[in-house]
Design a protein around this motif. Structure first.
Motif, PDB file in Angstrom:
ATOM      1  N   VAL A   2       0.918  -1.226   0.111  1.00  0.00           N
ATOM      2  CA  VAL A   2      -0.026  -0.162   0.040  1.00  0.00           C
ATOM      3  C   VAL A   2       1.009   1.191  -0.055  1.00  0.00           C
ATOM      4  O   VAL A   2       0.438   2.318  -0.681  1.00  0.00           O
ATOM      5  CB  VAL A   2      -0.833   0.088   1.194  1.00  0.00           C
ATOM      6  CG1 VAL A   2      -1.623   1.344   1.561  1.00  0.00           C
ATOM      7  CG2 VAL A   2      -1.896  -1.342   1.040  1.00  0.00           C
ATOM      8  N   ARG A   3       1.735   1.153   0.850  1.00  0.00           N
ATOM      9  CA  ARG A   3       2.920   2.433   0.699  1.00  0.00           C
ATOM     10  C   ARG A   3       4.241   1.816   0.248  1.00  0.00           C
ATOM     11  O   ARG A   3       4.484   0.590   0.054  1.00  0.00           O
ATOM     12  CB  ARG A   3       3.211   2.531   2.359  1.00  0.00           C
ATOM     13  CG  ARG A   3       1.891   3.046   3.016  1.00  0.00           C
ATOM     14  CD  ARG A   3       1.300   4.377   2.637  1.00  0.00           C
ATOM     15  NE  ARG A   3       0.090   4.700   3.566  1.00  0.00           N
ATOM     16  CZ  ARG A   3      -0.892   5.378   3.068  1.00  0.00           C
ATOM     17  NH1 ARG A   3      -1.183   6.050   1.804  1.00  0.00           N
ATOM     18  NH2 ARG A   3      -1.866   5.887   4.125  1.00  0.00           N
ATOM     19  N   ASP A   4       4.906   3.014  -0.220  1.00  0.00           N
ATOM     20  CA  ASP A   4       6.259   2.740  -0.874  1.00  0.00           C
ATOM     21  C   ASP A   4       7.034   2.046   0.401  1.00  0.00           C
ATOM     22  O   ASP A   4       7.088   2.280   1.400  1.00  0.00           O
ATOM     23  CB  ASP A   4       6.851   4.104  -1.164  1.00  0.00           C
ATOM     24  CG  ASP A   4       8.021   4.132  -1.667  1.00  0.00           C
ATOM     25  OD1 ASP A   4       8.862   2.982  -1.839  1.00  0.00           O
ATOM     26  OD2 ASP A   4       8.650   4.861  -2.457  1.00  0.00           O
ATOM     27  N   PRO A   5       7.762   0.809  -0.322  1.00  0.00           N
ATOM     28  CA  PRO A   5       8.639   0.106   0.570  1.00  0.00           C
ATOM     29  C   PRO A   5       9.555   1.031   1.364  1.00  0.00           C
ATOM     30  O   PRO A   5      10.188   0.598   2.563  1.00  0.00           O
ATOM     31  CB  PRO A   5       9.169  -0.884  -0.150  1.00  0.00           C
ATOM     32  CG  PRO A   5       7.824  -1.075  -1.377  1.00  0.00           C
ATOM     33  CD  PRO A   5       7.557   0.054  -1.453  1.00  0.00           C
ATOM     34  N   LEU A   6      10.106   2.087   0.660  1.00  0.00           N
ATOM     35  CA  LEU A   6      11.136   2.896   1.399  1.00  0.00           C
ATOM     36  C   LEU A   6      10.656   3.464   2.445  1.00  0.00           C
ATOM     37  O   LEU A   6      11.211   3.699   3.554  1.00  0.00           O
ATOM     38  CB  LEU A   6      11.536   3.924   0.563  1.00  0.00           C
ATOM     39  CG  LEU A   6      12.406   3.547  -0.970  1.00  0.00           C
ATOM     40  CD1 LEU A   6      12.525   4.780  -1.842  1.00  0.00           C
ATOM     41  CD2 LEU A   6      13.409   2.846  -0.606  1.00  0.00           C
TER      42      LEU A   6
END
Length: 564
Positions: free
Chosen positions: A360-364
């Protein structure tokens, strides 16, 4: 009134009544959903921001009640600090993290909406209350449930209450709001084809002494509302002694249950609504689209409630056919993030765990999670070992979700993240999590496995359960013994064997050209091995091979022949 005629008339009335209220259409974030409820009346800025950064993109603030006060419809209850809610939402907006915010109606032991007012009147009251807030909610989430007192009036959905929910929901949807529901599993049960309005039913086959089960009450709300009224259905598998808990107690694995139950729920079923006090009558097909289906988890209450670790959900999700997966998951609740789950000594973040494969969110954004875990152990794991453990199965290249692939995964990842000045373990794991998917025997690699590797608990993941041996060899003053392995850590990694490589030399043997007579002496003679010895050795090899190929019956016949 027929089923289709009922839908058409309800939808038409809702639109006619609410055209003046129609505001900007609210929408859910695109893609997978990770939803989470707040605790009763809670607004913790730090916890909420962390949960949203980790992956939560739908927040259910908790909670409100629809009550009659001084003869007027009022929104009351354990409502969170609405100024705090506005501050938190502003910070989420500033971080550019798309998130929907809804306020819940109900909760366990909470009163049901007062039926002295119609659904349309209740929506008008809710709309006026919402618009006066520092930051209005995007909609509301129905969480009407039962009561601890088995004889309570709130352990039955009155006919007026069910119709009120339908009408208020239709009015809100027509006005542009989001409308969701969070039924306990027995309140929206794909394994049950009958219906009643009571919430104090029991199951004669499983804990018959427990009298707090529903019987498809929410299924009526879904079926009676105009099509498209509800945006999400978050089924609470953690309901006490629910079918999920029964299946697990009878030996079904968590992966298999999540996979089979989701497939069954999405395939649809028919319910007989035979209550003469309700508008909708007869056998009605129930079909919840995949885009609206969430599976609800909690932090566990053994042995009463079903509990699933995020990695169990991941395996079930990744191994299921695409059309038999939920859109996402929901969990109760944000305040419990990073606490010990299911009465274990393991802390849990549903937000980070679910995000590790739903992305859902950027893995960073979750990079800090792995860095924190690694610093707590004060051990720097060798990046190559992580890749060897988690990525070696992707031997045919990393299949992208979009259909493309990078050939030669070991070289690609090694060059990009290990030898090419990349980010080491974190970057490599994030790359694996982004590009690797489940294809037959190829394992989905994601941040959840990376986290377990760093914590030395890979054995808790269904794909790596052999990382810890069942037994361990112990040497003490009493000698050597083999005991059950009670360690909560993976087995220590064995040191790589040091192989001595000799200098590569060109071939210097004796061969012969085609169509040339063999020499008088064979190469084997030159090597000091008589030809007769080689022939005898080959004969023994052939006899041994023949013996291995014999059946039990043939071996027994040979033994009898030798006795003669």
């Amino acid at each position: 009134m027929t089923f289709l005629a009922f839908w058409a008339s309800s939808l038409a009335l809702a639109f006619v009544a609410l055209v003046p209220l129609n505001a900007a259409q609210k929408s859910l974030p695109t893609g997978p959903i990770i939803a989470a409820w707040q605790n009763w009346g809670a607004c913790n800025e730090t916890q909420t921001l962390q949960a949203v950064e980790r992956g939560v993109n739908v927040v259910f603030w908790f909670s409100t009640n629809l009550v009659k006060d001084d003869g007027q419809p009022k929104i009351k209850g354990p409502i969170p600090d609405l100024d705090c809610v506005a501050r938190v939402r502003q910070k989420i907006l500033a971080k550019n993290l798309p998130t929907a915010h809804l306020i819940t109606v109900g909760g366990w032991d909470a009163p049901h909406p007062d039926t002295a007012f119609t659904g349309a009147e209740w929506f008008q009251a809710w709309h006026d209350w919402n618009q006066a807030l520092p930051m209005p909610f995007d909609g509301f989430d129905w969480d009407l449930e039962g009561n601890d007192d088995v004889k309570s009036e709130w352990n039955v959905f009155s006919s007026k209450c069910l119709e009120l929910v339908v009408d208020m929901s239709a009015a809100a949807k027509a006005a542009g709001y989001l409308v969701t529901m969070a039924p306990p599993q027995t309140y929206f049960a794909s394994t049950v084809t009958d219906f009643n309005r009571y919430l104090n039913n029991s199951n004669p086959d499983y804990h018959p002494d427990f009298h707090y089960r529903g019987r498809n009450g929410y299924a009526y709300m879904w079926a009676a509302a105009p099509p498209g009224t509800f945006d999400l259905v978050s089924v609470q598998l953690y309901e006490t002694y629910a079918p999920a808990m029964q299946a697990l107690s009878e030996g079904m694995s968590g992966v298999e249950y999540l996979r089979s139950w989701a497939a069954e729920f999405l395939s649809g079923w028919t319910i007989n609504f035979n209550d003469p006090t309700l508008r909708l009558q007869g056998n009605v097909p129930i079909m919840v689209p995949q885009s609206k289906f969430l599976i609800g988890f909690s932090f566990g209450s053994p042995p009463k409630s079903a509990f699933f670790w995020p990695e169990t959900a991941e395996v079930a999700y990744m191994t299921a056919p695409i059309l038999e997966r939920p859109r996402g998951y929901a969990f109760w609740n944000i305040a419990m993030e990073d606490s010990l789950a299911n009465h274990s000594n393991r802390s849990l973040s549903f937000a980070a765990g679910l995000n590790s494969f739903l992305h859902v969110r950027d893995p960073l954004e979750t990079k800090e999670t792995l860095r924190s875990l690694r610093s707590q152990r004060k051990v720097q794991k060798e990046p190559a070992k992580v890749l060897r453990c988690l990525c070696a199965l992707c031997s045919e290249g990393f299949p992208f979700l979009g259909g493309q692939a990078i050939p030669g995964p070991t070289q690609a990842v090694g060059k990009s993240f290990l030898g090419g000045g990349g980010g080491g373990v974190n970057s490599a794991l994030m790359a694996c999590g982004q590009v690797c998917r489940w294809t037959g025997d190829v394992a989905p690699v994601s941040l959840s496995e990376g986290r377990l590797y760093v914590e030395e608990r890979l054995y808790t993941h269904p794909l790596f359960e052999l990382a810890r041996s069942d037994t361990s060899r112990v040497v003490d003053r009493n000698g050597a013994s083999t005991r059950l392995n009670t360690s909560e850590r993976d087995d220590p990694e064995a040191a790589n064997p040091q192989v001595q490589f000799s200098e590569i030399r060109a071939f210097a043997g004796q061969g012969r050209s085609l169509n040339q007579a063999p020499p008088s002496s064979t190469p084997y003679q030159n090597m000091g091995m008589p030809a007769e010895s080689r022939q005898a050795w080959l004969k023994r090899m052939e006899e041994d091979q023949a013996q291995r190929g014999k059946t039990v019956r043939e071996l027994e016949d040979d033994r009898l022949m030798q006795k003669r």
